[in-house]
Design a protein around this motif. Structure first.
Motif, PDB file in Angstrom:
ATOM      1  N   ASN A   1       0.817  -1.218   0.000  1.00  9.51           N
ATOM      2  CA  ASN A   1       0.000   0.000   0.000  1.00  9.51           C
ATOM      3  C   ASN A   1       0.850   1.267   0.000  1.00  9.51           C
ATOM      4  O   ASN A   1       0.357   2.350  -0.306  1.00  9.51           O
ATOM      5  N   ILE A   2       2.140   1.165   0.339  1.00  9.21           N
ATOM      6  CA  ILE A   2       3.025   2.333   0.365  1.00  9.21           C
ATOM      7  C   ILE A   2       4.285   2.069  -0.456  1.00  9.21           C
ATOM      8  O   ILE A   2       5.340   2.642  -0.203  1.00  9.21           O
ATOM      9  N   ALA A   3       4.184   1.206  -1.448  1.00  7.29           N
ATOM     10  CA  ALA A   3       5.371   0.780  -2.207  1.00  7.29           C
ATOM     11  C   ALA A   3       6.065   1.946  -2.890  1.00  7.29           C
ATOM     12  O   ALA A   3       7.299   2.000  -2.940  1.00  7.29           O
ATOM     13  N   ASP A   4       5.304   2.894  -3.426  1.00  8.18           N
ATOM     14  CA  ASP A   4       5.931   4.008  -4.143  1.00  8.18           C
ATOM     15  C   ASP A   4       6.837   4.824  -3.223  1.00  8.18           C
ATOM     16  O   ASP A   4       7.973   5.167  -3.585  1.00  8.18           O
ATOM     17  N   THR A   5       6.336   5.136  -2.016  1.00  8.36           N
ATOM     18  CA  THR A   5       7.139   5.926  -1.081  1.00  8.36           C
ATOM     19  C   THR A   5       8.337   5.131  -0.581  1.00  8.36           C
ATOM     20  O   THR A   5       9.465   5.658  -0.494  1.00  8.36           O
ATOM     21  N   LEU A   6       8.140   3.860  -0.253  1.00  4.83           N
ATOM     22  CA  LEU A   6       9.261   3.038   0.205  1.00  4.83           C
ATOM     23  C   LEU A   6      10.330   2.922  -0.882  1.00  4.83           C
ATOM     24  O   LEU A   6      11.530   2.917  -0.585  1.00  4.83           O
ATOM     25  N   HIS A   7       9.897   2.818  -2.117  1.00  4.88           N
ATOM     26  CA  HIS A   7      10.839   2.750  -3.229  1.00  4.88           C
ATOM     27  C   HIS A   7      11.691   4.018  -3.272  1.00  4.88           C
ATOM     28  O   HIS A   7      12.928   3.956  -3.434  1.00  4.88           O
ATOM     29  N   ARG A   8      11.075   5.162  -3.087  1.00  2.00           N
ATOM     30  CA  ARG A   8      11.825   6.431  -3.107  1.00  2.00           C
ATOM     31  C   ARG A   8      12.775   6.514  -1.923  1.00  2.00           C
ATOM     32  O   ARG A   8      13.935   6.914  -2.073  1.00  2.00           O
ATOM     33  N   TRP A   9      12.309   6.115  -0.739  1.00  2.00           N
ATOM     34  CA  TRP A   9      13.181   6.148   0.438  1.00  2.00           C
ATOM     35  C   TRP A   9      14.377   5.212   0.267  1.00  2.00           C
ATOM     36  O   TRP A   9      15.482   5.524   0.703  1.00  2.00           O
ATOM     37  N   CYS A  10      14.147   4.053  -0.351  1.00  2.00           N
ATOM     38  CA  CYS A  10      15.275   3.131  -0.583  1.00  2.00           C
ATOM     39  C   CYS A  10      16.270   3.728  -1.574  1.00  2.00           C
ATOM     40  O   CYS A  10      17.489   3.592  -1.395  1.00  2.00           O
TER      41      CYS A  10
ATOM     42  N   ALA B   1       5.725  10.280   7.928  1.00  2.00           N
ATOM     43  CA  ALA B   1       4.973   9.024   7.988  1.00  2.00           C
ATOM     44  C   ALA B   1       4.159   8.839   6.715  1.00  2.00           C
ATOM     45  O   ALA B   1       3.709   9.804   6.093  1.00  2.00           O
ATOM     46  N   VAL B   2       3.968   7.585   6.342  1.00  2.93           N
ATOM     47  CA  VAL B   2       3.159   7.252   5.185  1.00  2.93           C
ATOM     48  C   VAL B   2       2.390   5.976   5.483  1.00  2.93           C
ATOM     49  O   VAL B   2       2.894   5.076   6.155  1.00  2.93           O
ATOM     50  N   GLY B   3       1.146   5.889   5.011  1.00  2.00           N
ATOM     51  CA  GLY B   3       0.359   4.684   5.167  1.00  2.00           C
ATOM     52  C   GLY B   3      -0.583   4.725   6.347  1.00  2.00           C
ATOM     53  O   GLY B   3      -0.593   5.670   7.145  1.00  2.00           O
ATOM     54  N   SER B   4      -1.375   3.667   6.463  1.00  2.00           N
ATOM     55  CA  SER B   4      -2.344   3.521   7.553  1.00  2.00           C
ATOM     56  C   SER B   4      -2.589   2.044   7.757  1.00  2.00           C
ATOM     57  O   SER B   4      -2.603   1.271   6.802  1.00  2.00           O
TER      58      SER B   4
ATOM     59  N   SER C   1      -5.097   1.112  10.326  1.00  8.60           N
ATOM     60  CA  SER C   1      -6.352   0.915  11.052  1.00  8.60           C
ATOM     61  C   SER C   1      -7.413   1.924  10.684  1.00  8.60           C
ATOM     62  O   SER C   1      -8.455   1.975  11.334  1.00  8.60           O
ATOM     63  N   GLY C   2      -7.181   2.727   9.678  1.00 11.68           N
ATOM     64  CA  GLY C   2      -8.144   3.757   9.362  1.00 11.68           C
ATOM     65  C   GLY C   2      -8.122   4.901  10.358  1.00 11.68           C
ATOM     66  O   GLY C   2      -9.016   5.735  10.375  1.00 11.68           O
ATOM     67  N   GLY C   3      -7.118   4.942  11.236  1.00 12.90           N
ATOM     68  CA  GLY C   3      -6.947   6.089  12.120  1.00 12.90           C
ATOM     69  C   GLY C   3      -6.941   5.802  13.593  1.00 12.90           C
ATOM     70  O   GLY C   3      -6.378   6.573  14.374  1.00 12.90           O
ATOM     71  N   CYS C   4      -7.527   4.666  14.047  1.00 18.20           N
ATOM     72  CA  CYS C   4      -7.757   4.519  15.481  1.00 18.20           C
ATOM     73  C   CYS C   4      -6.534   4.069  16.277  1.00 18.20           C
ATOM     74  O   CYS C   4      -6.521   4.203  17.497  1.00 18.20           O
ATOM     75  N   VAL C   5      -5.488   3.554  15.648  1.00 19.23           N
ATOM     76  CA  VAL C   5      -4.288   3.186  16.415  1.00 19.23           C
ATOM     77  C   VAL C   5      -3.026   3.824  15.816  1.00 19.23           C
ATOM     78  O   VAL C   5      -1.916   3.477  16.201  1.00 19.23           O
ATOM     79  N   GLU C   6      -3.204   4.756  14.898  1.00 23.64           N
ATOM     80  CA  GLU C   6      -2.056   5.283  14.175  1.00 23.64           C
ATOM     81  C   GLU C   6      -1.047   5.982  15.091  1.00 23.64           C
ATOM     82  O   GLU C   6       0.171   5.872  14.890  1.00 23.64           O
ATOM     83  N   ALA C   7      -1.551   6.729  16.083  1.00 22.80           N
ATOM     84  CA  ALA C   7      -0.628   7.476  16.946  1.00 22.80           C
ATOM     85  C   ALA C   7       0.296   6.538  17.702  1.00 22.80           C
ATOM     86  O   ALA C   7       1.503   6.779  17.821  1.00 22.80           O
ATOM     87  N   ALA C   8      -0.250   5.441  18.247  1.00 26.82           N
ATOM     88  CA  ALA C   8       0.575   4.487  18.989  1.00 26.82           C
ATOM     89  C   ALA C   8       1.584   3.807  18.071  1.00 26.82           C
ATOM     90  O   ALA C   8       2.738   3.588  18.449  1.00 26.82           O
TER      91      ALA C   8
END
Length: 390
Positions: free
Chosen positions: A3-12, A46-49, A51-58
């Motif tokens: 789901n975040i392959a494009d960003t991970l590719h750039r970071w790599c 940060a990139v991706g999700s 849980s749709g928002g409910c545990v992202e902060a942790a």
């Protein structure tokens, strides 16, 4: 992860270290499937999700901690809690098992190479160890469509071969899944749980019959991510102008085209002509191929005649039972657009072994998920304070 392959590719490519948090197990009605990831780099981006928002902060804080500590991977469990549902828990009632590990692209070039294949659209599987030997946790082996290990290694021996075989099989089926391996000295001496992230080519929706229903169905199939083909032997009807949402429009006899094209278990074949001279040769072939779905349009009278003609030509009841006819679910559809929705709804239900019933008439979890693996929760340290249990 995909789901975040494009960003991970750039970071790599930028050799930027990051923490990768991945859902490795799901129980109950969780919002997103296994394999979904969040990544955080050293600057806090940060990139991706997951849980749709409910545990992202942790999860974000855990990623920052793993990056700072440069230590072993960590595991966090998130579940529903009446007392803390809106803080860390999942208000949907599900449970997530999340693996977090630090990745340094400079020391793991195989991941960047695999991500390059993925963003280029080449079928690729990334097999990640999510349970088992601590020195292997989080390690990855990347597999190409031909089943050969292309990047990365685990033990350079039987474990690699076992993981590669499983990853290749899942890649061919186009399915991301968690598999259990090991306990056999000849094939995989260590017991491992491996999450295989699969980036496959699009499944195919093959529509035979260039009719108005086909135009609506090709649009619905395109929306769902299928590679759509419309085929008809009549050139006056099979035109790109009439089917702008199709990836290809083919003028050929349906059975002849199907005989010489590539199909697999994710292919859906929809026969909309309800004309015996087209339908019968096509269905004889389609029902004998390893496709995932075969449906045919027509009235119940047409359906009965179709079954009689297939049996007269020697087709067995076992193959005929694969046919979805009349095509589609009972939605009370009338227009081509409504009919297209009923057809793709049946394809989705058939693919996912769904009942097709209203959810209000079913019991149990809404989202089906793989059961938790025995002992998975004990394989890694759990982040204190993140486990909210019923």
């Amino acid at each position: 992860m995909l789901n975040i392959a494009d960003t991970l590719h750039r970071w790599c490519r930028e050799a930027r270290p990051f923490a990768l948090a991945t859902v490795v197990d799901v129980t109950g009605s969780a919002p997103l499937p296994i394999g979904t990831s969040v990544a955080v780099d050293a600057d806090g981006n940060a990139v991706g999700s997951i849980s749709g928002g409910c545990v992202e902060a942790a999860v974000y804080e855990l990623c920052r901690q793993v990056l700072r500590d440069r230590g072993a991977p960590q595991r966090a469990w998130f579940g529903y809690s009446d007392d803390d549902a809106f803080a860390v828990g999942l208000t949907c009632g599900g449970e997530l098992d999340v693996l977090v590990r630090r990745i340094d692209p400079a020391t793991e070039p195989h991941l960047g190479a695999a991500l390059d294949d993925i963003v280029q659209g080449r079928p690729t599987a990334v097999a990640q160890v999510v349970d088992g030997r601590h020195d292997l946790l989080g390690r990855m082996v990347c597999v190409l469509a031909d089943g050969t290990a292309s990047y990365g290694t685990l033990d350079g021996g039987p474990t690699d071969r076992a993981v590669t075989a499983q990853a290749g099989a899942l890649l061919r089926s186009g399915r991301t899944a968690r598999v259990e391996l090991g306990g056999d000295a000849d094939t995989c001496p260590d017991r491992l749980s491996v999450l295989v992230h699969v980036a496959a080519t699009r499944p195919r929706l093959m529509i035979f019959g260039a009719v108005d229903f086909a135009a609506a169905l090709s649009q619905a199939g395109r929306f769902l991510g299928y590679g759509v083909t419309v085929c008809d032997a009549r050139p006056v009807f099979a035109t790109e102008a009439r089917f702008p949402h199709a990836d290809e429009v083919v003028v050929d006899w349906p059975h002849r085209y199907l005989e010489h094209t590539e199909v697999d278990a994710r292919t859906a074949v929809c026969v909309l002509t309800h004309d015996a001279k087209f339908d019968i040769p096509l269905l004889r072939l389609a029902l004998d191929l390893p496709v995932g779905y075969v449906g045919a349009m027509g009235s119940r009278r047409t359906h009965e005649q179709r079954l009689r003609l297939l049996r007269e030509q020697g087709m067995s009841d076992g193959l005929i039972d694969r046919l979805h006819s009349p095509i589609g679910l009972d939605l009370g559809a009338h227009t081509p657009e409504e009919t297209a929705v009923s057809i793709v709804a049946e394809i989705i239900a058939s693919t996912n072994l769904g009942s097709g019933l209203p959810l209000s008439r079913r019991t149990g979890p809404i989202h089906r998920a793989m059961p938790p693996s025995p002992g998975a929760a004990d394989a890694l340290p759990t982040l204190e304070g993140t486990a909210a249990r019923v």
